[in-house]
Write a protein that holds these residues in place. Structure first.
Motif, PDB file in Angstrom:
ATOM      1  N   PHE A  82      19.866  85.166  37.129  1.00  0.00           N
ATOM      2  CA  PHE A  82      18.834  84.454  37.876  1.00  0.00           C
ATOM      3  C   PHE A  82      17.433  84.945  37.559  1.00  0.00           C
ATOM      4  O   PHE A  82      16.473  84.176  37.631  1.00  0.00           O
ATOM      5  CB  PHE A  82      19.098  84.515  39.381  1.00  0.00           C
ATOM      6  N   ALA A  83      17.304  86.215  37.211  1.00  0.00           N
ATOM      7  CA  ALA A  83      15.989  86.723  36.819  1.00  0.00           C
ATOM      8  C   ALA A  83      15.502  86.017  35.554  1.00  0.00           C
ATOM      9  O   ALA A  83      14.342  85.596  35.472  1.00  0.00           O
ATOM     10  CB  ALA A  83      16.049  88.233  36.601  1.00  0.00           C
ATOM     11  N   VAL A  84      16.394  85.871  34.590  1.00  0.00           N
ATOM     12  CA  VAL A  84      16.033  85.172  33.357  1.00  0.00           C
ATOM     13  C   VAL A  84      15.757  83.701  33.648  1.00  0.00           C
ATOM     14  O   VAL A  84      14.769  83.121  33.175  1.00  0.00           O
ATOM     15  CB  VAL A  84      17.155  85.323  32.298  1.00  0.00           C
ATOM     16  N   ILE A  85      16.629  83.080  34.453  1.00  0.00           N
ATOM     17  CA  ILE A  85      16.441  81.660  34.791  1.00  0.00           C
ATOM     18  C   ILE A  85      15.150  81.477  35.582  1.00  0.00           C
ATOM     19  O   ILE A  85      14.415  80.504  35.368  1.00  0.00           O
ATOM     20  CB  ILE A  85      17.662  81.129  35.577  1.00  0.00           C
ATOM     21  N   TRP A  86      14.853  82.401  36.502  1.00  0.00           N
ATOM     22  CA  TRP A  86      13.641  82.309  37.297  1.00  0.00           C
ATOM     23  C   TRP A  86      12.403  82.311  36.408  1.00  0.00           C
ATOM     24  O   TRP A  86      11.479  81.535  36.622  1.00  0.00           O
ATOM     25  CB  TRP A  86      13.582  83.436  38.313  1.00  0.00           C
ATOM     26  N   VAL A  87      12.382  83.190  35.424  1.00  0.00           N
ATOM     27  CA  VAL A  87      11.243  83.233  34.502  1.00  0.00           C
ATOM     28  C   VAL A  87      11.129  81.908  33.747  1.00  0.00           C
ATOM     29  O   VAL A  87      10.041  81.353  33.599  1.00  0.00           O
ATOM     30  CB  VAL A  87      11.377  84.423  33.521  1.00  0.00           C
ATOM     31  N   ALA A  88      12.262  81.380  33.308  1.00  0.00           N
ATOM     32  CA  ALA A  88      12.240  80.100  32.595  1.00  0.00           C
ATOM     33  C   ALA A  88      11.778  78.966  33.503  1.00  0.00           C
ATOM     34  O   ALA A  88      10.967  78.129  33.101  1.00  0.00           O
ATOM     35  CB  ALA A  88      13.623  79.793  32.029  1.00  0.00           C
ATOM     36  N   PHE A  89      12.277  78.938  34.751  1.00  0.00           N
ATOM     37  CA  PHE A  89      11.867  77.885  35.672  1.00  0.00           C
ATOM     38  C   PHE A  89      10.422  78.048  36.116  1.00  0.00           C
ATOM     39  O   PHE A  89       9.739  77.066  36.367  1.00  0.00           O
ATOM     40  CB  PHE A  89      12.771  77.832  36.897  1.00  0.00           C
ATOM     41  N   PHE A  90       9.984  79.291  36.234  1.00  0.00           N
ATOM     42  CA  PHE A  90       8.583  79.497  36.594  1.00  0.00           C
ATOM     43  C   PHE A  90       7.686  78.931  35.502  1.00  0.00           C
ATOM     44  O   PHE A  90       6.653  78.340  35.782  1.00  0.00           O
ATOM     45  CB  PHE A  90       8.289  80.987  36.816  1.00  0.00           C
ATOM     46  N   ALA A  91       8.106  79.088  34.256  1.00  0.00           N
ATOM     47  CA  ALA A  91       7.341  78.526  33.150  1.00  0.00           C
ATOM     48  C   ALA A  91       7.416  76.999  33.172  1.00  0.00           C
ATOM     49  O   ALA A  91       6.487  76.325  32.761  1.00  0.00           O
ATOM     50  CB  ALA A  91       7.858  79.066  31.823  1.00  0.00           C
ATOM     51  N   GLN A  92       8.530  76.471  33.647  1.00  0.00           N
ATOM     52  CA  GLN A  92       8.726  75.017  33.699  1.00  0.00           C
ATOM     53  C   GLN A  92       9.024  74.584  35.129  1.00  0.00           C
ATOM     54  O   GLN A  92       9.980  73.854  35.381  1.00  0.00           O
ATOM     55  CB  GLN A  92       9.872  74.607  32.769  1.00  0.00           C
ATOM     56  N   TRP A  93       8.262  75.049  36.078  1.00  0.00           N
ATOM     57  CA  TRP A  93       8.512  74.780  37.497  1.00  0.00           C
ATOM     58  C   TRP A  93       8.560  73.293  37.788  1.00  0.00           C
ATOM     59  O   TRP A  93       9.300  72.832  38.641  1.00  0.00           O
ATOM     60  CB  TRP A  93       7.442  75.467  38.337  1.00  0.00           C
ATOM     61  N   SER A  94       7.765  72.527  37.067  1.00  0.00           N
ATOM     62  CA  SER A  94       7.718  71.093  37.330  1.00  0.00           C
ATOM     63  C   SER A  94       9.059  70.425  37.067  1.00  0.00           C
ATOM     64  O   SER A  94       9.391  69.439  37.726  1.00  0.00           O
ATOM     65  CB  SER A  94       6.626  70.442  36.495  1.00  0.00           C
ATOM     66  N   ILE A  95       9.843  70.947  36.134  1.00  0.00           N
ATOM     67  CA  ILE A  95      11.153  70.354  35.854  1.00  0.00           C
ATOM     68  C   ILE A  95      12.038  70.459  37.094  1.00  0.00           C
ATOM     69  O   ILE A  95      12.638  69.479  37.532  1.00  0.00           O
ATOM     70  CB  ILE A  95      11.823  71.046  34.648  1.00  0.00           C
ATOM     71  N   LEU A  96      12.109  71.640  37.667  1.00  0.00           N
ATOM     72  CA  LEU A  96      12.941  71.839  38.845  1.00  0.00           C
ATOM     73  C   LEU A  96      12.447  71.008  40.028  1.00  0.00           C
ATOM     74  O   LEU A  96      13.235  70.379  40.728  1.00  0.00           O
ATOM     75  CB  LEU A  96      12.966  73.328  39.221  1.00  0.00           C
ATOM     76  N   SER A  97      11.137  70.968  40.240  1.00  0.00           N
ATOM     77  CA  SER A  97      10.614  70.192  41.362  1.00  0.00           C
ATOM     78  C   SER A  97      10.825  68.698  41.155  1.00  0.00           C
ATOM     79  O   SER A  97      11.079  67.975  42.114  1.00  0.00           O
ATOM     80  CB  SER A  97       9.132  70.507  41.590  1.00  0.00           C
ATOM     81  N   ASN A  98      10.748  68.220  39.915  1.00  0.00           N
ATOM     82  CA  ASN A  98      10.974  66.803  39.654  1.00  0.00           C
ATOM     83  C   ASN A  98      12.432  66.416  39.850  1.00  0.00           C
ATOM     84  O   ASN A  98      12.731  65.344  40.377  1.00  0.00           O
ATOM     85  CB  ASN A  98      10.508  66.434  38.247  1.00  0.00           C
ATOM     86  N   VAL A  99      13.363  67.278  39.447  1.00  0.00           N
ATOM     87  CA  VAL A  99      14.784  66.998  39.660  1.00  0.00           C
ATOM     88  C   VAL A  99      15.090  66.989  41.155  1.00  0.00           C
ATOM     89  O   VAL A  99      15.765  66.085  41.656  1.00  0.00           O
ATOM     90  CB  VAL A  99      15.666  68.034  38.923  1.00  0.00           C
ATOM     91  N   THR A 100      14.566  67.972  41.875  1.00  0.00           N
ATOM     92  CA  THR A 100      14.766  68.026  43.324  1.00  0.00           C
ATOM     93  C   THR A 100      14.184  66.784  44.000  1.00  0.00           C
ATOM     94  O   THR A 100      14.820  66.182  44.871  1.00  0.00           O
ATOM     95  CB  THR A 100      14.130  69.299  43.904  1.00  0.00           C
ATOM     96  N   ALA A 101      12.982  66.401  43.601  1.00  0.00           N
ATOM     97  CA  ALA A 101      12.365  65.196  44.165  1.00  0.00           C
ATOM     98  C   ALA A 101      13.191  63.958  43.827  1.00  0.00           C
ATOM     99  O   ALA A 101      13.328  63.054  44.661  1.00  0.00           O
ATOM    100  CB  ALA A 101      10.938  65.044  43.652  1.00  0.00           C
ATOM    101  N   GLY A 102      13.758  63.906  42.617  1.00  0.00           N
ATOM    102  CA  GLY A 102      14.607  62.771  42.238  1.00  0.00           C
ATOM    103  C   GLY A 102      15.839  62.662  43.110  1.00  0.00           C
ATOM    104  O   GLY A 102      16.245  61.570  43.512  1.00  0.00           O
ATOM    105  N   ILE A 103      16.441  63.807  43.447  1.00  0.00           N
ATOM    106  CA  ILE A 103      17.613  63.800  44.329  1.00  0.00           C
ATOM    107  C   ILE A 103      17.209  63.369  45.737  1.00  0.00           C
ATOM    108  O   ILE A 103      17.883  62.563  46.374  1.00  0.00           O
ATOM    109  CB  ILE A 103      18.288  65.186  44.332  1.00  0.00           C
ATOM    110  N   ILE A 104      16.097  63.895  46.232  1.00  0.00           N
ATOM    111  CA  ILE A 104      15.606  63.509  47.561  1.00  0.00           C
ATOM    112  C   ILE A 104      15.314  62.016  47.601  1.00  0.00           C
ATOM    113  O   ILE A 104      15.659  61.321  48.558  1.00  0.00           O
ATOM    114  CB  ILE A 104      14.357  64.337  47.935  1.00  0.00           C
TER     115      ILE A 104
END
Length: 161
Positions: A82-104
């Motif tokens: 998760f530390a590695v994934i967190w760094v990757a998602f922090f760099a691409q935070w918009s990807i995670l927020s867009n997927v979450t928004a798409g599900i919502i």
């Protein structure tokens, strides 16, 4: 020697059967919900894929515990991953927020493809028709015929009927 692992083998088979049953039930519920609220086939397929990935990850965790991986070691390993994934998602935070928004948007948004909406923006207010909703982006077409692709997280914040 095989007799030693029979409980783990039986538990693994049961977990696999539960995984298949869970996927089947979740997929049926998503399809039923999608048809009831007139969601497109593409959106239903996208949500089914995301749920399938999450169920597979859960199955792998359960399988690791069944085969004797100590929960303490699992936590250590997961924290490293998760530390590695967190760094990757922090760099691409918009990807995670867009997927979450798409599900919502799939489960709770009061709009559908073809609805007239307004994008509330102080600089450029937009009136448009929703043309398509994807996992990351929503396509809208303005009254002038211009196609605008807007990230789901931004769309979820600024739309109005």
């Amino acid at each position: 020697m095989l007799e030693v692992y029979i409980p783990q083998i039986i538990a693994s088979v049961i977990a696999l059967l539960l995984l298949w049953a869970s996927k089947y039930l979740v997929h049926k519920l998503i399809i039923k919900y999608g048809r009831l609220f007139q969601k497109s086939e593409i959106r239903r397929r996208q949500i089914r894929q995301i749920c399938s990935i999450l169920l597979n990850i859960l199955f792998l965790f359960i399988l690791a515990i069944i085969w004797g991986l100590e929960p303490r070691n699992l936590v250590i390993g997961l924290s490293s991953v998760f530390a590695v994934i967190w760094v990757a998602f922090f760099a691409q935070w918009s990807i995670l927020s867009n997927v979450t928004a798409g599900i919502i948007m799939y489960f709770s948004a009061p709009f559908r493809i073809g609805d007239h909406i307004r994008i509330i923006d102080k600089d450029i207010p937009i009136q448009a028709i929703i043309e398509n909703i994807h996992t990351f982006y929503t396509h809208i077409r303005t009254d002038e015929g211009e196609l605008i692709v807007i990230p789901n997280s931004l769309f979820l914040q600024k739309w109005s009927l």
